[in-house]
Design a protein around this motif. Structure first.
Motif, mmCIF file in Angstrom:
data_model
loop_
_atom_site.group_PDB
_atom_site.id
_atom_site.type_symbol
_atom_site.label_atom_id
_atom_site.label_comp_id
_atom_site.label_asym_id
_atom_site.label_seq_id
_atom_site.Cartn_x
_atom_site.Cartn_y
_atom_site.Cartn_z
ATOM 1 N N THR A 36 -12.859 43.135 71.590
ATOM 2 C CA THR A 36 -13.323 43.951 72.802
ATOM 3 C C THR A 36 -12.485 43.287 73.712
ATOM 4 O O THR A 36 -12.553 44.254 74.931
ATOM 5 C CB THR A 36 -14.888 43.061 73.262
ATOM 6 O OG1 THR A 36 -14.564 41.712 73.220
ATOM 7 C CG2 THR A 36 -15.885 43.382 72.143
ATOM 8 N N THR A 37 -11.612 42.923 73.639
ATOM 9 C CA THR A 37 -10.178 42.439 74.656
ATOM 10 C C THR A 37 -9.050 42.704 74.017
ATOM 11 O O THR A 37 -8.602 42.445 72.930
ATOM 12 C CB THR A 37 -10.184 40.963 75.347
ATOM 13 O OG1 THR A 37 -11.176 40.721 75.613
ATOM 14 C CG2 THR A 37 -8.970 40.822 76.114
ATOM 15 N N LEU B 153 -14.635 52.173 67.782
ATOM 16 C CA LEU B 153 -16.091 51.758 68.047
ATOM 17 C C LEU B 153 -16.891 52.060 66.999
ATOM 18 O O LEU B 153 -16.883 53.475 67.023
ATOM 19 C CB LEU B 153 -16.506 51.758 69.499
ATOM 20 C CG LEU B 153 -15.934 51.244 70.488
ATOM 21 C CD1 LEU B 153 -14.871 51.861 70.952
ATOM 22 C CD2 LEU B 153 -16.606 50.528 71.458
ATOM 23 N N ILE C 196 -21.561 46.961 74.609
ATOM 24 C CA ILE C 196 -20.410 46.257 74.305
ATOM 25 C C ILE C 196 -19.441 46.397 75.330
ATOM 26 O O ILE C 196 -18.836 47.488 75.680
ATOM 27 C CB ILE C 196 -19.773 46.715 72.959
ATOM 28 C CG1 ILE C 196 -20.569 46.395 71.738
ATOM 29 C CG2 ILE C 196 -18.234 46.229 72.749
ATOM 30 C CD1 ILE C 196 -20.557 44.935 71.343
ATOM 31 N N GLN C 197 -18.793 45.163 75.949
ATOM 32 C CA GLN C 197 -18.065 45.242 77.060
ATOM 33 C C GLN C 197 -16.629 45.478 76.547
ATOM 34 O O GLN C 197 -16.119 44.481 75.833
ATOM 35 C CB GLN C 197 -17.993 43.750 78.155
ATOM 36 C CG GLN C 197 -17.201 43.992 79.185
ATOM 37 C CD GLN C 197 -17.074 44.863 80.097
ATOM 38 O OE1 GLN C 197 -18.371 45.236 80.370
ATOM 39 N NE2 GLN C 197 -16.150 45.299 80.874
ATOM 40 N N LEU C 198 -15.778 46.326 76.753
ATOM 41 C CA LEU C 198 -14.517 46.388 76.195
ATOM 42 C C LEU C 198 -13.591 46.261 77.283
ATOM 43 O O LEU C 198 -13.539 46.700 78.746
ATOM 44 C CB LEU C 198 -14.273 47.857 75.859
ATOM 45 C CG LEU C 198 -12.854 48.149 74.966
ATOM 46 C CD1 LEU C 198 -13.155 47.359 73.696
ATOM 47 C CD2 LEU C 198 -12.800 49.447 74.690
#
Length: 420
Positions: free
Chosen positions: A246-247, A256, A320-322
Motif C-alpha cells: 500500500t506504500t 489492485l 485500502i489506503q494507497l
C-alpha cells in the motif's frame, strides 16, 4: 397442404405440442396393439382449440388414406384424401380449409367448434386394395381462455416472501399449480388461497427457483398459463481488495484485485468514495476485477474500494489506503572555490604544456635550415662535367664560377651592413 408456423390464436393448442403427444402415444400403442387406431388429442376440446386426429399403426404398404365425417364410408362425407404413391392430396366435399393431413395419416383439425363434435372415420387402402378402418369421437365444449400469472418480481432475495396469482376470465373453473411442468408439491413454506388462485412461498429459498404455471380446468377442458421463471438469489457477501504493497514509490505500476466468493456479479471501483475515472494510466481488466495504475503519482494516493452487485444486493469492500511516496531528486554537484581554482590551474598547466610543445617544434624546424644550406653547397661543389680534366691542380670553370658567386655574396653582405 403444409403445416403453418404462424402463432395460434388465444385458446388454441400448438400443433408442435400435439405432435409431441402423438409421438408418445404412437410409441405406447405400438407395444400394445398392431391394429389401426385413431385418437383425438385432446379428446375433449374447447371451442377455438386445435385437435390432432392421431393415426396409429398405419400399414406400410398404404396406397390411399381417407378421412370421413361419420362412421360410414360415403364419398359425400369425404373430408380429404392422400394418394401416397403419387404424393397427391385431394379435398372432399366436407373440407373446410381447417384440415391438414400428414404423411403418417394423422389429421390436424384447427379452430374446432361445437358443430365439429361427432364421429370421424379413417380408411387406409393398401396396395392390394385391402381396407383398414378406425373411428374416433370428438367432444367440443365451451371455450376456456388460458390464464396468466401475476408476480411482483421474478428475481427476489433469498428468505423473502413471494406471491404468485393465477388470473383467468372464466368462471366455474378449478385452479392447479405446476412447478417445472409437474404438479406442484405443497411444502410447509407454501400456502394456497381459498380458491387456489394465489400461491405464497414464505420464506423463498434457492431450491424454489424454476418455472411456475397455473392450470385452469372447466369440465373436460383445461388450459395452462405461460411459464413464469422465478430466480431466488442469495445476497452478495462483502469483497476484499488484494494489493502487494500500500506504500509505493511514484512512477511505478500498482495492481489492485477485487476478490469475491459470489458468482454472477458485477464489479465497480471507487476512489475516495467516487467512481474511478479511467485514463490512459488507469485501466481495468476484462471482468473489472483488477484495477491497474501505471506510473503512479502523488495524486493517486487515497482510499480505494471495490463494490460487487447482483440483481438484488450490493456490498463494498473495506477501504485500502494507497500512499504514493515521491522519490527524492538527485543532488546537483556544485564545485567549491578550491575546486574551481584547481580546475583553472589544470587548464593553465595544460595551456603551458601546449605552448612548450609548439615552441619546441618551431625551434627544431629552425635548427634544420643551416644543415639544408650546407647540403646545397656540397651539391654545388661536386663536379658536374665528366669531360673536363681530373687534375686537381687545374682550376675548373665550375670552381671559378662558384668563387665568383661567393665573392658577390660577401659584397652584398657588406653593403647591407653599411646601410644599417
Amino acid at each position: 397442404m403444409e403445416l403453418t408456423s404462424d402463432p395460434l390464436h388465444k385458446g388454441q393448442v400448438s400443433w408442435r405440442g400435439l405432435l409431441l403427444t402423438a409421438l408418445l402415444l404412437t410409441f405406447w400403442n405400438f407395444a400394445t396393439t398392431a391394429e389401426l387406431t385413431v385418437e383425438a388429442v385432446p379428446p375433449h376440446a374447447g371451442e377455438g382449440d386445435n385437435v390432432l386426429f392421431l393415426a396409429l399403426n398405419i400399414p406400410q404398404s398404404q396406397k390411399f388414406i381417407n378421412w370421413f365425417r361419420g362412421d360410414r364410408l360415403n364419398m359425400s362425407n369425404s373430408i380429404i384424401r392422400l394418394i401416397t404413391h403419387r404424393s397427391k392430396i385431394e379435398r372432399g366435399p366436407l373440407y373446410s380449409n381447417r384440415e391438414t393431413i400428414h404423411t403418417d395419416g394423422s389429421l390436424l383439425f384447427e379452430n374446432v367448434t361445437k358443430k365439429d363434435a361427432g364421429v370421424y372415420l379413417l380408411v387406409v387402402t393398401t396396395e392390394d386394395f385391402d381396407e383398414k378402418r378406425a373411428t374416433l369421437q370428438l367432444y367440443v365444449h365451451d371455450p376456456v381462455t388460458p390464464p396468466f400469472i401475476q408476480v411482483t418480481n421474478t428475481s427476489v432475495q433469498d428468505l423473502m416472501s413471494i406471491f404468485l396469482t393465477c388470473l383467468s376470465n372464466d368462471t366455474g373453473i378449478s385452479i392447479h399449480w405446476l412447478f417445472n411442468t409437474q404438479r406442484l408439491r405443497i411444502t410447509n413454506r407454501m400456502r394456497l388461497s381459498l380458491n387456489n388462485s394465489t400461491l405464497q412461498i414464505d420464506p423463498a429459498r434457492s431450491e424454489d427457483s424454476g418455472d411456475y404455471q397455473c392450470e385452469v380446468i372447466k369440465g373436460f377442458v383445461n388450459k395452462r398459463s405461460d411459464r413464469i421463471t422465478l430466480n431466488i438469489i442469495d445476497p452478495v457477501t462483502p469483497p476484499f481488495i488484494q494489493v502487494t504493497n500500500t506504500t509505493v514509490k511514484d512512477m511505478i505500476s500498482v495492481f489492485l484485485t477485487c476478490l469475491s466468493n459470489d458468482t454472477d456479479i458485477s464489479i465497480h471501483w471507487l476512489f475516495k468514495g467516487q467512481s474511478v475515472e479511467l485514463t490512459d494510466r488507469v485501466r481495468l481488466s476484462q471482468n473489472n476485477s483488477t484495477l491497474q495504475i501505471d506510473s503512479v503519482r502523488s495524486e493517486d494516493s487515497g482510499d480505494y474500494q471495490c463494490k460487487v452487485s447482483n440483481q438484488i444486493s450490493s456490498k463494498r469492500s473495506d477501504p485500502i489506503q494507497l500512499d504514493i511516496k515521491r522519490q527524492p531528486p538527485k543532488p546537483i554537484h556544485v564545485p567549491s572555490l578550491k575546486g574551481i581554482i584547481g580546475i583553472v590551474a589544470q587548464c593553465l598547466m595544460g595551456l603551458i604544456a601546449v605552448i612548450f610543445v609548439l615552441v619546441f617544434l618551431w625551434r627544431s624546424h629552425r635548427g634544420r635550415e643551416p644543415q639544408i644550406e650546407n647540403d646545397i653547397k656540397q651539391v654545388d661543389d661536386e663536379p658536374t662535367n665528366p669531360n673536363e680534366p681530373s687534375n686537381p691542380n687545374e682550376p675548373s670553370n665550375l670552381n671559378t664560377t662558384s668563387k665568383e658567386a661567393s665573392d658577390m655574396k660577401h659584397q652584398k653582405k657588406k653593403k647591407s651592413k653599411g646601410k644599417k
